[in-house]
Design a protein around this motif. Structure first.
Motif, PDB file in Angstrom:
ATOM      1  N   ILE A 139      10.724   0.720  -7.326  1.00  0.00           N
ATOM      2  CA  ILE A 139      10.203   0.613  -8.696  1.00  0.00           C
ATOM      3  C   ILE A 139      11.354   0.661  -9.701  1.00  0.00           C
ATOM      4  O   ILE A 139      11.401  -0.137 -10.649  1.00  0.00           O
ATOM      5  CB  ILE A 139       9.190   1.742  -8.972  1.00  0.00           C
ATOM      6  CG1 ILE A 139       7.960   1.572  -8.085  1.00  0.00           C
ATOM      7  CG2 ILE A 139       8.784   1.754 -10.451  1.00  0.00           C
ATOM      8  CD1 ILE A 139       7.051   2.783  -8.055  1.00  0.00           C
ATOM      9  N   GLU A 140      12.274   1.578  -9.482  1.00  0.00           N
ATOM     10  CA  GLU A 140      13.426   1.686 -10.383  1.00  0.00           C
ATOM     11  C   GLU A 140      14.234   0.392 -10.417  1.00  0.00           C
ATOM     12  O   GLU A 140      14.794   0.022 -11.458  1.00  0.00           O
ATOM     13  CB  GLU A 140      14.319   2.848  -9.953  1.00  0.00           C
ATOM     14  CG  GLU A 140      13.700   4.213 -10.200  1.00  0.00           C
ATOM     15  CD  GLU A 140      14.590   5.351  -9.741  1.00  0.00           C
ATOM     16  OE1 GLU A 140      14.507   6.443 -10.333  1.00  0.00           O
ATOM     17  OE2 GLU A 140      15.369   5.145  -8.777  1.00  0.00           O
ATOM     18  N   LYS A 141      14.284  -0.293  -9.298  1.00  0.00           N
ATOM     19  CA  LYS A 141      15.055  -1.536  -9.221  1.00  0.00           C
ATOM     20  C   LYS A 141      14.520  -2.586 -10.187  1.00  0.00           C
ATOM     21  O   LYS A 141      15.267  -3.446 -10.685  1.00  0.00           O
ATOM     22  CB  LYS A 141      15.037  -2.069  -7.787  1.00  0.00           C
ATOM     23  CG  LYS A 141      15.910  -3.309  -7.568  1.00  0.00           C
ATOM     24  CD  LYS A 141      15.972  -3.700  -6.111  1.00  0.00           C
ATOM     25  CE  LYS A 141      16.860  -4.923  -5.921  1.00  0.00           C
ATOM     26  NZ  LYS A 141      18.266  -4.635  -6.279  1.00  0.00           N
ATOM     27  N   LYS A 142      13.224  -2.527 -10.479  1.00  0.00           N
ATOM     28  CA  LYS A 142      12.604  -3.500 -11.384  1.00  0.00           C
ATOM     29  C   LYS A 142      12.733  -3.083 -12.853  1.00  0.00           C
ATOM     30  O   LYS A 142      12.354  -3.850 -13.751  1.00  0.00           O
ATOM     31  CB  LYS A 142      11.124  -3.679 -11.026  1.00  0.00           C
ATOM     32  CG  LYS A 142      10.905  -4.409  -9.709  1.00  0.00           C
ATOM     33  CD  LYS A 142      11.464  -5.823  -9.774  1.00  0.00           C
ATOM     34  CE  LYS A 142      11.215  -6.610  -8.518  1.00  0.00           C
ATOM     35  NZ  LYS A 142      11.765  -7.973  -8.592  1.00  0.00           N
ATOM     36  N   HIS A 143      13.206  -1.870 -13.120  1.00  0.00           N
ATOM     37  CA  HIS A 143      13.482  -1.384 -14.476  1.00  0.00           C
ATOM     38  C   HIS A 143      12.239  -1.281 -15.355  1.00  0.00           C
ATOM     39  O   HIS A 143      12.353  -1.157 -16.576  1.00  0.00           O
ATOM     40  CB  HIS A 143      14.528  -2.271 -15.169  1.00  0.00           C
ATOM     41  CG  HIS A 143      15.785  -2.430 -14.378  1.00  0.00           C
ATOM     42  ND1 HIS A 143      16.640  -1.379 -14.110  1.00  0.00           N
ATOM     43  CD2 HIS A 143      16.321  -3.523 -13.765  1.00  0.00           C
ATOM     44  CE1 HIS A 143      17.659  -1.812 -13.393  1.00  0.00           C
ATOM     45  NE2 HIS A 143      17.484  -3.106 -13.158  1.00  0.00           N
ATOM     46  N   GLU A 148       3.441  -5.241 -12.115  1.00  0.00           N
ATOM     47  CA  GLU A 148       4.352  -6.122 -11.395  1.00  0.00           C
ATOM     48  C   GLU A 148       5.312  -5.341 -10.499  1.00  0.00           C
ATOM     49  O   GLU A 148       5.537  -5.703  -9.342  1.00  0.00           O
ATOM     50  CB  GLU A 148       5.143  -6.988 -12.383  1.00  0.00           C
ATOM     51  CG  GLU A 148       4.337  -8.087 -13.053  1.00  0.00           C
ATOM     52  CD  GLU A 148       3.443  -7.595 -14.176  1.00  0.00           C
ATOM     53  OE1 GLU A 148       2.497  -8.312 -14.541  1.00  0.00           O
ATOM     54  OE2 GLU A 148       3.691  -6.490 -14.685  1.00  0.00           O
ATOM     55  N   SER A 149       5.896  -4.263 -11.028  1.00  0.00           N
ATOM     56  CA  SER A 149       6.829  -3.468 -10.219  1.00  0.00           C
ATOM     57  C   SER A 149       6.091  -2.726  -9.111  1.00  0.00           C
ATOM     58  O   SER A 149       6.623  -2.563  -8.005  1.00  0.00           O
ATOM     59  CB  SER A 149       7.616  -2.493 -11.095  1.00  0.00           C
ATOM     60  OG  SER A 149       6.764  -1.566 -11.732  1.00  0.00           O
ATOM     61  N   LEU A 150       4.858  -2.290  -9.381  1.00  0.00           N
ATOM     62  CA  LEU A 150       4.074  -1.613  -8.351  1.00  0.00           C
ATOM     63  C   LEU A 150       3.651  -2.597  -7.263  1.00  0.00           C
ATOM     64  O   LEU A 150       3.627  -2.248  -6.076  1.00  0.00           O
ATOM     65  CB  LEU A 150       2.851  -0.950  -8.970  1.00  0.00           C
ATOM     66  CG  LEU A 150       3.145   0.252  -9.874  1.00  0.00           C
ATOM     67  CD1 LEU A 150       1.871   0.727 -10.562  1.00  0.00           C
ATOM     68  CD2 LEU A 150       3.782   1.396  -9.087  1.00  0.00           C
ATOM     69  N   THR A 151       3.332  -3.812  -7.660  1.00  0.00           N
ATOM     70  CA  THR A 151       2.996  -4.839  -6.673  1.00  0.00           C
ATOM     71  C   THR A 151       4.197  -5.148  -5.788  1.00  0.00           C
ATOM     72  O   THR A 151       4.085  -5.253  -4.556  1.00  0.00           O
ATOM     73  CB  THR A 151       2.522  -6.122  -7.376  1.00  0.00           C
ATOM     74  OG1 THR A 151       1.316  -5.836  -8.096  1.00  0.00           O
ATOM     75  CG2 THR A 151       2.265  -7.243  -6.375  1.00  0.00           C
ATOM     76  N   PHE A 152       5.358  -5.297  -6.410  1.00  0.00           N
ATOM     77  CA  PHE A 152       6.597  -5.534  -5.654  1.00  0.00           C
ATOM     78  C   PHE A 152       6.816  -4.421  -4.634  1.00  0.00           C
ATOM     79  O   PHE A 152       7.075  -4.683  -3.449  1.00  0.00           O
ATOM     80  CB  PHE A 152       7.775  -5.615  -6.623  1.00  0.00           C
ATOM     81  CG  PHE A 152       9.127  -5.513  -5.964  1.00  0.00           C
ATOM     82  CD1 PHE A 152       9.630  -6.562  -5.209  1.00  0.00           C
ATOM     83  CD2 PHE A 152       9.900  -4.362  -6.110  1.00  0.00           C
ATOM     84  CE1 PHE A 152      10.877  -6.471  -4.604  1.00  0.00           C
ATOM     85  CE2 PHE A 152      11.145  -4.258  -5.510  1.00  0.00           C
ATOM     86  CZ  PHE A 152      11.636  -5.314  -4.753  1.00  0.00           C
ATOM     87  N   SER A 225     -10.304   0.081  -3.756  1.00  0.00           N
ATOM     88  CA  SER A 225     -10.248  -0.688  -2.512  1.00  0.00           C
ATOM     89  C   SER A 225      -8.827  -0.761  -1.964  1.00  0.00           C
ATOM     90  O   SER A 225      -7.849  -0.635  -2.709  1.00  0.00           O
ATOM     91  CB  SER A 225     -10.760  -2.116  -2.749  1.00  0.00           C
ATOM     92  OG  SER A 225     -12.083  -2.097  -3.226  1.00  0.00           O
ATOM     93  N   ASP A 226      -8.709  -0.980  -0.667  1.00  0.00           N
ATOM     94  CA  ASP A 226      -7.404  -1.244  -0.070  1.00  0.00           C
ATOM     95  C   ASP A 226      -6.794  -2.478  -0.742  1.00  0.00           C
ATOM     96  O   ASP A 226      -7.473  -3.483  -0.970  1.00  0.00           O
ATOM     97  CB  ASP A 226      -7.546  -1.513   1.431  1.00  0.00           C
ATOM     98  CG  ASP A 226      -7.977  -0.281   2.205  1.00  0.00           C
ATOM     99  OD1 ASP A 226      -8.183   0.774   1.586  1.00  0.00           O
ATOM    100  OD2 ASP A 226      -8.126  -0.389   3.442  1.00  0.00           O
ATOM    101  N   GLY A 227      -5.506  -2.386  -1.056  1.00  0.00           N
ATOM    102  CA  GLY A 227      -4.841  -3.502  -1.711  1.00  0.00           C
ATOM    103  C   GLY A 227      -5.088  -3.562  -3.207  1.00  0.00           C
ATOM    104  O   GLY A 227      -4.913  -4.614  -3.818  1.00  0.00           O
ATOM    105  N   SER A 241      -5.697  -4.254 -10.601  1.00  0.00           N
ATOM    106  CA  SER A 241      -5.014  -5.448 -10.111  1.00  0.00           C
ATOM    107  C   SER A 241      -4.927  -5.337  -8.595  1.00  0.00           C
ATOM    108  O   SER A 241      -5.218  -4.272  -8.017  1.00  0.00           O
ATOM    109  CB  SER A 241      -3.628  -5.593 -10.742  1.00  0.00           C
ATOM    110  OG  SER A 241      -2.815  -4.456 -10.464  1.00  0.00           O
ATOM    111  N   ILE A 242      -4.536  -6.422  -7.948  1.00  0.00           N
ATOM    112  CA  ILE A 242      -4.486  -6.420  -6.486  1.00  0.00           C
ATOM    113  C   ILE A 242      -3.104  -6.840  -6.010  1.00  0.00           C
ATOM    114  O   ILE A 242      -2.330  -7.457  -6.741  1.00  0.00           O
ATOM    115  CB  ILE A 242      -5.563  -7.336  -5.875  1.00  0.00           C
ATOM    116  CG1 ILE A 242      -5.367  -8.782  -6.335  1.00  0.00           C
ATOM    117  CG2 ILE A 242      -6.953  -6.845  -6.232  1.00  0.00           C
ATOM    118  CD1 ILE A 242      -6.305  -9.774  -5.658  1.00  0.00           C
TER     119      ILE A 242
END
Length: 304
Positions: A139-143, A148-152, A225-227, A241-242
């Motif tokens: 997460i830190e890498k995405k600043h 979006e960072s959580l999805t990554f 839900s999962d995902g 979001s998923i």
């Protein structure tokens, strides 16, 4: 197996003030200790700063006294799998900073590819040995701390997980993998409460001031839900979001042949295998020995 728990209060409501949140925190922590007694910790926001309190002791030996006006808490009870709990930096919650946002993270589950991800993304060296901490670093890498960072992060890690995060704006995030979570909403108190399992949550609530709402049916079960990523804001607003959840459970390393992730470099696959194998008690030397005996990367991917 670890336990995650917590709650988020929202809006201005005097009714919320009659709930003893110290007692609620203690009840949730003690009931969650069925999933881990090696360490216990909580995080909350005080004066717009993340505060973390954690110790290498079971929940029933802890005392919880929240500062005035604190109405959001995330917590964790730990069953050690990686990283000695006697070194408190290995215990949850973990502190992170993504750009200008400070946050705390807790994790229930086990990640198999933390070493691989640290090498893949050249993540900073840390004295934290716990597999969960790689989620903070991704997460830190995405600043930024956002969907979006959580999805990554969620799409990069392999293993079982549900993450709960709290940022310095008192936003609660739930990132749901295959590990369980149960959440209940109390509209009169403007309060969401969660724990790893339905059984833990109900037992904790029976011992709290919220039991009267349960008896009268004044509550709502919130499905996650999962995902799915659930974001609950301080004003009570919810965003969902998923993300693409890997089918990585019960299949060993087969997921890397199932289309979710395919690595072209054999060395990368070997590093991934070693990371996964170490989580199951196998050493790098044993993996090297199998390779020297004629086993191929594919043999190990399907065999571990």
């Amino acid at each position: 197996m670890c336990g995650i728990f917590g709650f988020i209060g929202y809006g201005d409501n005097q009714e919320k003030g009659i709930i003893d949140l110290d007692e609620l925190t203690y009840s949730l922590a003690v009931e969650s200790s069925v999933r881990g007694t090696d360490a216990t910790g909580i995080a909350y926001v005080r004066n717009k700063r993340i505060s973390i309190s954690k110790q290498a002791k079971p929940a029933y030996q802890m005392s919880f006294k929240l500062p005035k006006n604190v109405s959001t808490v995330i917590g964790h009870t730990r069953h050690t799998t990686q990283g000695d709990e006697k070194h408190n930096q290995n215990n949850h919650p973990f502190y992170g900073r993504a750009g200008r946002t400070n946050f705390a993270l807790t994790h229930n589950g086990i990640l198999y590819n933390d070493s691989f991800l640290r090498n893949k993304y050249n993540l900073p060296v840390s004295n934290i040995e716990t597999d969960s901490y790689v989620a903070v670093q991704l997460i830190e890498k995405k600043h930024k701390l956002n969907k979006e960072s959580l999805t990554f992060m969620a799409e990069e890690v392999s293993g079982s997980f549900t993450f709960a995060l709290l940022d310095d704006k008192e936003t609660l995030y739930i990132v749901k993998g295959s590990s369980p979570i149960s959440m209940i909403h109390f509209p009169k108190e403007k309060l969401y409460v969660y724990a790893s399992t339905e059984e833990i949550l109900w037992k904790a609530l029976v011992d709290s001031d919220l039991f009267r709402r349960i008896k009268s049916g004044e509550y709502e079960v919130l499905d996650v839900s999962d995902g799915e990523i659930l974001q609950i804001h301080k004003n009570g607003g919810i965003e969902r979001s998923i993300f693409a959840l890997k089918d990585s459970f019960g299949l060993g390393m087969n997921m890397y042949r199932a289309g979710s992730i395919i690595y072209n470099e054999e060395d990368d696959e070997i590093d991934e295998i070693k990371s996964y194998a170490s989580a199951h008690g196998y050493t790098s030397e044993e993996v090297d020995y199998l390779l020297s005996c004629g086993c191929t990367v594919d043999d190990l991917l399907w065999g571990l």
